[in-house]
Scaffold this motif. Structure first.
Motif, PDB file in Angstrom:
ATOM      1  N   VAL A  61      54.916 114.623 -85.345  1.00  0.00           N
ATOM      2  CA  VAL A  61      53.826 114.288 -86.260  1.00  0.00           C
ATOM      3  C   VAL A  61      53.888 115.244 -87.452  1.00  0.00           C
ATOM      4  O   VAL A  61      53.914 116.458 -87.273  1.00  0.00           O
ATOM      5  CB  VAL A  61      52.454 114.403 -85.555  1.00  0.00           C
ATOM      6  CG1 VAL A  61      51.325 114.116 -86.519  1.00  0.00           C
ATOM      7  CG2 VAL A  61      52.395 113.483 -84.346  1.00  0.00           C
ATOM      8  N   PRO A  62      53.914 114.695 -88.669  1.00  0.00           N
ATOM      9  CA  PRO A  62      54.001 115.567 -89.841  1.00  0.00           C
ATOM     10  C   PRO A  62      52.738 116.422 -90.020  1.00  0.00           C
ATOM     11  O   PRO A  62      51.655 116.034 -89.623  1.00  0.00           O
ATOM     12  CB  PRO A  62      54.160 114.600 -91.025  1.00  0.00           C
ATOM     13  CG  PRO A  62      54.073 113.228 -90.484  1.00  0.00           C
ATOM     14  CD  PRO A  62      53.915 113.286 -89.013  1.00  0.00           C
ATOM     15  N   ASN A  63      52.920 117.595 -90.620  1.00  0.00           N
ATOM     16  CA  ASN A  63      51.827 118.514 -90.957  1.00  0.00           C
ATOM     17  C   ASN A  63      51.031 118.986 -89.749  1.00  0.00           C
ATOM     18  O   ASN A  63      49.814 119.128 -89.818  1.00  0.00           O
ATOM     19  CB  ASN A  63      50.881 117.889 -91.988  1.00  0.00           C
ATOM     20  CG  ASN A  63      51.570 117.587 -93.292  1.00  0.00           C
ATOM     21  OD1 ASN A  63      52.453 118.327 -93.716  1.00  0.00           O
ATOM     22  ND2 ASN A  63      51.189 116.492 -93.920  1.00  0.00           N
ATOM     23  N   THR A  64      51.699 119.190 -88.631  1.00  0.00           N
ATOM     24  CA  THR A  64      51.013 119.749 -87.467  1.00  0.00           C
ATOM     25  C   THR A  64      51.577 121.134 -87.201  1.00  0.00           C
ATOM     26  O   THR A  64      52.653 121.487 -87.654  1.00  0.00           O
ATOM     27  CB  THR A  64      51.200 118.882 -86.207  1.00  0.00           C
ATOM     28  OG1 THR A  64      52.600 118.771 -85.922  1.00  0.00           O
ATOM     29  CG2 THR A  64      50.588 117.514 -86.385  1.00  0.00           C
ATOM     30  N   SER A  65      50.839 121.887 -86.445  1.00  0.00           N
ATOM     31  CA  SER A  65      51.265 123.250 -86.126  1.00  0.00           C
ATOM     32  C   SER A  65      51.824 123.294 -84.706  1.00  0.00           C
ATOM     33  O   SER A  65      51.479 124.172 -83.918  1.00  0.00           O
ATOM     34  CB  SER A  65      50.085 124.203 -86.268  1.00  0.00           C
ATOM     35  OG  SER A  65      49.027 123.771 -85.436  1.00  0.00           O
ATOM     36  N   TRP A  66      52.697 122.349 -84.404  1.00  0.00           N
ATOM     37  CA  TRP A  66      53.247 122.277 -83.050  1.00  0.00           C
ATOM     38  C   TRP A  66      54.007 123.556 -82.695  1.00  0.00           C
ATOM     39  O   TRP A  66      53.978 123.989 -81.536  1.00  0.00           O
ATOM     40  CB  TRP A  66      54.122 121.045 -82.874  1.00  0.00           C
ATOM     41  CG  TRP A  66      55.471 121.156 -83.538  1.00  0.00           C
ATOM     42  CD1 TRP A  66      55.790 120.796 -84.807  1.00  0.00           C
ATOM     43  CD2 TRP A  66      56.653 121.712 -82.957  1.00  0.00           C
ATOM     44  NE1 TRP A  66      57.104 121.082 -85.059  1.00  0.00           N
ATOM     45  CE2 TRP A  66      57.664 121.658 -83.937  1.00  0.00           C
ATOM     46  CE3 TRP A  66      56.959 122.265 -81.712  1.00  0.00           C
ATOM     47  CZ2 TRP A  66      58.945 122.120 -83.712  1.00  0.00           C
ATOM     48  CZ3 TRP A  66      58.238 122.715 -81.491  1.00  0.00           C
ATOM     49  CH2 TRP A  66      59.218 122.643 -82.481  1.00  0.00           C
ATOM     50  N   GLY A  67      54.688 124.162 -83.647  1.00  0.00           N
ATOM     51  CA  GLY A  67      55.428 125.395 -83.378  1.00  0.00           C
ATOM     52  C   GLY A  67      54.503 126.531 -82.980  1.00  0.00           C
ATOM     53  O   GLY A  67      54.772 127.266 -82.024  1.00  0.00           O
ATOM     54  N   LEU A  68      53.387 126.664 -83.693  1.00  0.00           N
ATOM     55  CA  LEU A  68      52.391 127.678 -83.361  1.00  0.00           C
ATOM     56  C   LEU A  68      51.804 127.406 -81.979  1.00  0.00           C
ATOM     57  O   LEU A  68      51.631 128.324 -81.177  1.00  0.00           O
ATOM     58  CB  LEU A  68      51.287 127.710 -84.417  1.00  0.00           C
ATOM     59  CG  LEU A  68      50.142 128.699 -84.190  1.00  0.00           C
ATOM     60  CD1 LEU A  68      50.666 130.132 -84.162  1.00  0.00           C
ATOM     61  CD2 LEU A  68      49.087 128.530 -85.271  1.00  0.00           C
ATOM     62  N   MET A  69      51.517 126.125 -81.704  1.00  0.00           N
ATOM     63  CA  MET A  69      50.999 125.766 -80.382  1.00  0.00           C
ATOM     64  C   MET A  69      51.991 126.136 -79.288  1.00  0.00           C
ATOM     65  O   MET A  69      51.593 126.653 -78.240  1.00  0.00           O
ATOM     66  CB  MET A  69      50.690 124.268 -80.316  1.00  0.00           C
ATOM     67  CG  MET A  69      49.448 123.850 -81.038  1.00  0.00           C
ATOM     68  SD  MET A  69      49.158 122.072 -80.910  1.00  0.00           S
ATOM     69  CE  MET A  69      48.780 121.916 -79.167  1.00  0.00           C
ATOM     70  N   ALA A  70      53.266 125.877 -79.520  1.00  0.00           N
ATOM     71  CA  ALA A  70      54.290 126.193 -78.520  1.00  0.00           C
ATOM     72  C   ALA A  70      54.373 127.696 -78.292  1.00  0.00           C
ATOM     73  O   ALA A  70      54.458 128.162 -77.149  1.00  0.00           O
ATOM     74  CB  ALA A  70      55.647 125.637 -78.956  1.00  0.00           C
ATOM     75  N   VAL A  71      54.311 128.471 -79.373  1.00  0.00           N
ATOM     76  CA  VAL A  71      54.359 129.933 -79.254  1.00  0.00           C
ATOM     77  C   VAL A  71      53.140 130.445 -78.480  1.00  0.00           C
ATOM     78  O   VAL A  71      53.265 131.295 -77.589  1.00  0.00           O
ATOM     79  CB  VAL A  71      54.457 130.595 -80.649  1.00  0.00           C
ATOM     80  CG1 VAL A  71      54.226 132.092 -80.568  1.00  0.00           C
ATOM     81  CG2 VAL A  71      55.803 130.294 -81.287  1.00  0.00           C
ATOM     82  N   VAL A  72      51.951 129.922 -78.819  1.00  0.00           N
ATOM     83  CA  VAL A  72      50.733 130.316 -78.115  1.00  0.00           C
ATOM     84  C   VAL A  72      50.849 129.986 -76.628  1.00  0.00           C
ATOM     85  O   VAL A  72      50.480 130.790 -75.766  1.00  0.00           O
ATOM     86  CB  VAL A  72      49.493 129.634 -78.739  1.00  0.00           C
ATOM     87  CG1 VAL A  72      48.268 129.784 -77.852  1.00  0.00           C
ATOM     88  CG2 VAL A  72      49.227 130.197 -80.125  1.00  0.00           C
ATOM     89  N   ALA A  73      51.372 128.817 -76.332  1.00  0.00           N
ATOM     90  CA  ALA A  73      51.534 128.404 -74.937  1.00  0.00           C
ATOM     91  C   ALA A  73      52.495 129.337 -74.204  1.00  0.00           C
ATOM     92  O   ALA A  73      52.228 129.744 -73.068  1.00  0.00           O
ATOM     93  CB  ALA A  73      52.030 126.966 -74.868  1.00  0.00           C
ATOM     94  N   ILE A  74      53.593 129.677 -74.830  1.00  0.00           N
ATOM     95  CA  ILE A  74      54.568 130.567 -74.203  1.00  0.00           C
ATOM     96  C   ILE A  74      53.956 131.956 -73.976  1.00  0.00           C
ATOM     97  O   ILE A  74      54.145 132.559 -72.909  1.00  0.00           O
ATOM     98  CB  ILE A  74      55.861 130.640 -75.045  1.00  0.00           C
ATOM     99  CG1 ILE A  74      56.589 129.296 -74.974  1.00  0.00           C
ATOM    100  CG2 ILE A  74      56.773 131.772 -74.578  1.00  0.00           C
ATOM    101  CD1 ILE A  74      57.710 129.123 -75.984  1.00  0.00           C
ATOM    102  N   ILE A  75      53.198 132.441 -74.955  1.00  0.00           N
ATOM    103  CA  ILE A  75      52.513 133.733 -74.792  1.00  0.00           C
ATOM    104  C   ILE A  75      51.545 133.661 -73.609  1.00  0.00           C
ATOM    105  O   ILE A  75      51.489 134.580 -72.784  1.00  0.00           O
ATOM    106  CB  ILE A  75      51.777 134.140 -76.091  1.00  0.00           C
ATOM    107  CG1 ILE A  75      52.782 134.498 -77.176  1.00  0.00           C
ATOM    108  CG2 ILE A  75      50.812 135.307 -75.827  1.00  0.00           C
ATOM    109  CD1 ILE A  75      52.174 134.685 -78.557  1.00  0.00           C
TER     110      ILE A  75
END
Length: 182
Positions: free
Chosen positions: A119-133
């Motif tokens: 999905v364009p303009n989403t912060s999926w990368g930030l969400m993935a990093v938060v999830a991994i943390i």
């Protein structure tokens, strides 16, 4: 579709705010409030579970194919009920219970990040990093339970605080991007 995502993120913010309160009690009053915090944690999990169950029956049938709302809700209601009823007996296991909850929520966040990757303009990368943390913090709690329950409780409170702040930031970011797309 947008309304469902908005509603889900509003729930994430609400539950996150409640969990922030739990985290602050764990950090600043671990001995005095351990039993009360355990009961409160169980009730919050049950409320979150009921919300997921209700949402499952409200979503469009085509979205049910990819929804885990019902299973997540049933597991949370059951786990919350067990935690609430057996609070005094579970106090020594509280750090592990929190750690498992953090890991499960983080895994769900990671899956959501992967789901919105295209999905364009989403912060999926930030969400993935938060999830991994969150997953890492959960495992750190499980594999490094300090000698004193107070120390574990404080560390759990700090980890819970960090994860919930990050979850609230994620939810607010998603809501912000959705408002921009409208």
């Amino acid at each position: 579709m947008f309304m469902k995502v908005i509603k889900r993120n509003q729930i994430i913010i609400f539950v996150g705010a409640l969990m922030l309160i739990v985290a602050l009690f764990l950090i600043f009053k671990p001995a005095e409030s351990l039993s009360l915090i355990t009961i409160l944690f169980g009730l919050i999990i049950m409320i979150d579970g009921v919300i997921h169950i209700i949402n499952y029956f409200k979503i469009d049938p085509t979205q049910k194919l990819m929804s885990f709302e019902l299973v997540e809700g049933l597991i949370e209601v059951f786990a919350g009920a067990v935690i609430t009823v057996c609070a005094d007996g579970l106090i020594e296991f509280l750090p592990i219970i929190f750690a498992v909850w953090i890991i499960l929520k983080s895994l769900i966040t990671f899956q959501m990040a992967l789901n919105i990757k295209t999905v364009p303009n989403t912060s999926w990368g930030l969400m993935a990093v938060v999830a991994i943390i969150g997953i890492l913090l959960g495992f750190i709690i499980i594999f490094n339970p300090f000698e004193a329950t107070m120390a574990v409780t404080t560390v759990v409170g700090l980890a819970l605080l960090i994860v919930e702040i990050l979850n609230i930031i994620d939810a607010c970011t998603i809501l912000y991007h959705l408002k921009e797309e409208k």
